[in-house]
Design a protein around this motif. Structure first.
Motif, PDB file in Angstrom:
ATOM      1  N   ARG A   1       0.835  -1.211   0.000  1.00 18.27           N
ATOM      2  CA  ARG A   1       0.000   0.000   0.000  1.00 18.27           C
ATOM      3  C   ARG A   1       0.865   1.255   0.000  1.00 18.27           C
ATOM      4  O   ARG A   1       0.603   2.208  -0.735  1.00 18.27           O
ATOM      5  N   LEU A   2       1.891   1.249   0.848  1.00 18.04           N
ATOM      6  CA  LEU A   2       2.766   2.423   0.931  1.00 18.04           C
ATOM      7  C   LEU A   2       3.552   2.632  -0.361  1.00 18.04           C
ATOM      8  O   LEU A   2       3.740   3.774  -0.795  1.00 18.04           O
ATOM      9  N   GLU A   3       3.972   1.541  -0.966  1.00 16.12           N
ATOM     10  CA  GLU A   3       4.710   1.634  -2.229  1.00 16.12           C
ATOM     11  C   GLU A   3       3.834   2.275  -3.319  1.00 16.12           C
ATOM     12  O   GLU A   3       4.290   3.147  -4.065  1.00 16.12           O
ATOM     13  N   LYS A   4       2.581   1.857  -3.377  1.00 13.64           N
ATOM     14  CA  LYS A   4       1.646   2.415  -4.365  1.00 13.64           C
ATOM     15  C   LYS A   4       1.377   3.895  -4.131  1.00 13.64           C
ATOM     16  O   LYS A   4       1.051   4.620  -5.068  1.00 13.64           O
ATOM     17  N   SER A   5       1.514   4.340  -2.883  1.00 11.71           N
ATOM     18  CA  SER A   5       1.218   5.738  -2.566  1.00 11.71           C
ATOM     19  C   SER A   5       2.218   6.698  -3.207  1.00 11.71           C
ATOM     20  O   SER A   5       1.899   7.862  -3.431  1.00 11.71           O
ATOM     21  N   GLY A   6       3.439   6.213  -3.460  1.00 12.06           N
ATOM     22  CA  GLY A   6       4.466   7.060  -4.052  1.00 12.06           C
ATOM     23  C   GLY A   6       4.972   8.154  -3.123  1.00 12.06           C
ATOM     24  O   GLY A   6       5.636   9.083  -3.566  1.00 12.06           O
ATOM     25  N   ARG A   7       4.693   8.041  -1.839  1.00 12.24           N
ATOM     26  CA  ARG A   7       5.055   9.088  -0.883  1.00 12.24           C
ATOM     27  C   ARG A   7       6.396   8.845  -0.192  1.00 12.24           C
ATOM     28  O   ARG A   7       6.758   9.590   0.715  1.00 12.24           O
ATOM     29  N   PHE A   8       7.117   7.811  -0.618  1.00 10.61           N
ATOM     30  CA  PHE A   8       8.374   7.475   0.057  1.00 10.61           C
ATOM     31  C   PHE A   8       9.539   7.517  -0.919  1.00 10.61           C
ATOM     32  O   PHE A   8       9.473   6.938  -2.006  1.00 10.61           O
ATOM     33  N   GLU A   9      10.584   8.188  -0.505  1.00 10.48           N
ATOM     34  CA  GLU A   9      11.813   8.210  -1.285  1.00 10.48           C
ATOM     35  C   GLU A   9      12.436   6.813  -1.280  1.00 10.48           C
ATOM     36  O   GLU A   9      12.931   6.333  -2.281  1.00 10.48           O
ATOM     37  N   LYS A  10      12.382   6.190  -0.119  1.00 13.28           N
ATOM     38  CA  LYS A  10      12.923   4.834   0.023  1.00 13.28           C
ATOM     39  C   LYS A  10      12.015   4.056   0.962  1.00 13.28           C
ATOM     40  O   LYS A  10      11.665   4.530   2.042  1.00 13.28           O
ATOM     41  N   LEU A  11      11.656   2.868   0.535  1.00 11.47           N
ATOM     42  CA  LEU A  11      10.782   1.995   1.309  1.00 11.47           C
ATOM     43  C   LEU A  11      11.328   0.585   1.203  1.00 11.47           C
ATOM     44  O   LEU A  11      11.571   0.095   0.109  1.00 11.47           O
ATOM     45  N   GLU A  12      11.547  -0.037   2.343  1.00  7.16           N
ATOM     46  CA  GLU A  12      12.089  -1.399   2.380  1.00  7.16           C
ATOM     47  C   GLU A  12      11.324  -2.232   3.395  1.00  7.16           C
ATOM     48  O   GLU A  12      10.643  -1.699   4.268  1.00  7.16           O
ATOM     49  N   MET A  13      11.493  -3.537   3.302  1.00  8.37           N
ATOM     50  CA  MET A  13      10.966  -4.443   4.318  1.00  8.37           C
ATOM     51  C   MET A  13      11.987  -5.560   4.513  1.00  8.37           C
ATOM     52  O   MET A  13      12.712  -5.920   3.594  1.00  8.37           O
ATOM     53  N   LYS A  14      12.027  -6.069   5.736  1.00  2.12           N
ATOM     54  CA  LYS A  14      13.010  -7.104   6.039  1.00  2.12           C
ATOM     55  C   LYS A  14      12.491  -8.023   7.139  1.00  2.12           C
ATOM     56  O   LYS A  14      12.016  -7.570   8.177  1.00  2.12           O
ATOM     57  N   GLU A  15      12.603  -9.314   6.883  1.00  2.00           N
ATOM     58  CA  GLU A  15      12.271 -10.318   7.891  1.00  2.00           C
ATOM     59  C   GLU A  15      13.566 -10.811   8.524  1.00  2.00           C
ATOM     60  O   GLU A  15      14.548 -11.075   7.824  1.00  2.00           O
ATOM     61  N   TYR A  16      13.557 -10.932   9.837  1.00  2.00           N
ATOM     62  CA  TYR A  16      14.706 -11.487  10.553  1.00  2.00           C
ATOM     63  C   TYR A  16      14.391 -12.934  10.914  1.00  2.00           C
ATOM     64  O   TYR A  16      13.599 -13.196  11.829  1.00  2.00           O
ATOM     65  N   PRO A  17      14.995 -13.880  10.197  1.00  2.00           N
ATOM     66  CA  PRO A  17      14.744 -15.302  10.473  1.00  2.00           C
ATOM     67  C   PRO A  17      15.111 -15.657  11.914  1.00  2.00           C
ATOM     68  O   PRO A  17      16.033 -15.080  12.495  1.00  2.00           O
ATOM     69  N   LYS A  18      14.379 -16.580  12.466  1.00  2.00           N
ATOM     70  CA  LYS A  18      14.627 -17.140  13.803  1.00  2.00           C
ATOM     71  C   LYS A  18      14.459 -16.122  14.928  1.00  2.00           C
ATOM     72  O   LYS A  18      14.918 -16.358  16.039  1.00  2.00           O
ATOM     73  N   GLU A  19      13.822 -14.985  14.655  1.00  2.00           N
ATOM     74  CA  GLU A  19      13.552 -13.996  15.699  1.00  2.00           C
ATOM     75  C   GLU A  19      12.054 -13.957  15.941  1.00  2.00           C
ATOM     76  O   GLU A  19      11.257 -14.219  15.042  1.00  2.00           O
ATOM     77  N   ASP A  20      11.672 -13.631  17.191  1.00  2.00           N
ATOM     78  CA  ASP A  20      10.257 -13.508  17.501  1.00  2.00           C
ATOM     79  C   ASP A  20       9.928 -12.058  17.835  1.00  2.00           C
ATOM     80  O   ASP A  20      10.747 -11.162  17.634  1.00  2.00           O
ATOM     81  N   HIS A  21       8.736 -11.845  18.356  1.00  2.24           N
ATOM     82  CA  HIS A  21       8.233 -10.491  18.595  1.00  2.24           C
ATOM     83  C   HIS A  21       9.153  -9.692  19.517  1.00  2.24           C
ATOM     84  O   HIS A  21       9.313  -8.486  19.344  1.00  2.24           O
ATOM     85  N   VAL A  22       9.750 -10.333  20.499  1.00  2.00           N
ATOM     86  CA  VAL A  22      10.625  -9.645  21.446  1.00  2.00           C
ATOM     87  C   VAL A  22      12.063  -9.595  20.933  1.00  2.00           C
ATOM     88  O   VAL A  22      12.698  -8.539  20.917  1.00  2.00           O
ATOM     89  N   SER A  23      12.585 -10.716  20.481  1.00  2.00           N
ATOM     90  CA  SER A  23      13.997 -10.758  20.098  1.00  2.00           C
ATOM     91  C   SER A  23      14.311  -9.949  18.846  1.00  2.00           C
ATOM     92  O   SER A  23      15.456  -9.563  18.626  1.00  2.00           O
ATOM     93  N   VAL A  24      13.315  -9.649  18.026  1.00  2.00           N
ATOM     94  CA  VAL A  24      13.563  -8.865  16.817  1.00  2.00           C
ATOM     95  C   VAL A  24      13.855  -7.397  17.144  1.00  2.00           C
ATOM     96  O   VAL A  24      14.394  -6.681  16.313  1.00  2.00           O
ATOM     97  N   THR A  25      13.558  -6.971  18.360  1.00  3.58           N
ATOM     98  CA  THR A  25      13.747  -5.567  18.729  1.00  3.58           C
ATOM     99  C   THR A  25      15.181  -5.099  18.500  1.00  3.58           C
ATOM    100  O   THR A  25      15.413  -4.064  17.872  1.00  3.58           O
TER     101      THR A  25
END
Length: 93
Positions: free
Chosen positions: A54-78
């Protein structure tokens, strides 16, 4: 946006053990079932990807990324997300 204003930059992070949920070594059957149900409802990966699209389609970001951290959970990903945010802000990914 006003002329000369900085464009927006955003990165979305999540832990890979959130979806699908990964059972902890010491979790009882009851704890695991609770975790599994919560993860099924929370859909963290799905929601992050949907938000990214949705954000990518908005065109409102100079740079937009996403990243998953394998083997991390809700707390450890912090910690990973803090480090990743610093790296992202310095333009290193």
């Amino acid at each position: 946006e006003k002329e000369g204003a900085k464009k927006r930059r955003l990165v979305l992070f999540w832990g890979g053990n959130e979806q699908p949920a990964v059972r902890g070594k010491l979790q009882t059957d009851e704890q695991w079932e609770t975790r599994r149900r919560i993860a099924e409802i929370a859909r963290q990966r799905d929601y992050a990807v949907e938000m990214y699209e949705r954000l990518e389609k908005s065109g409102r970001f100079e740079k937009l990324e996403m990243k998953e951290y394998p083997k991390e959970d809700h707390v450890s990903v912090t910690g990973c997300a803090i480090e990743g945010g610093i790296t992202f802000s310095q333009g290193q990914f």
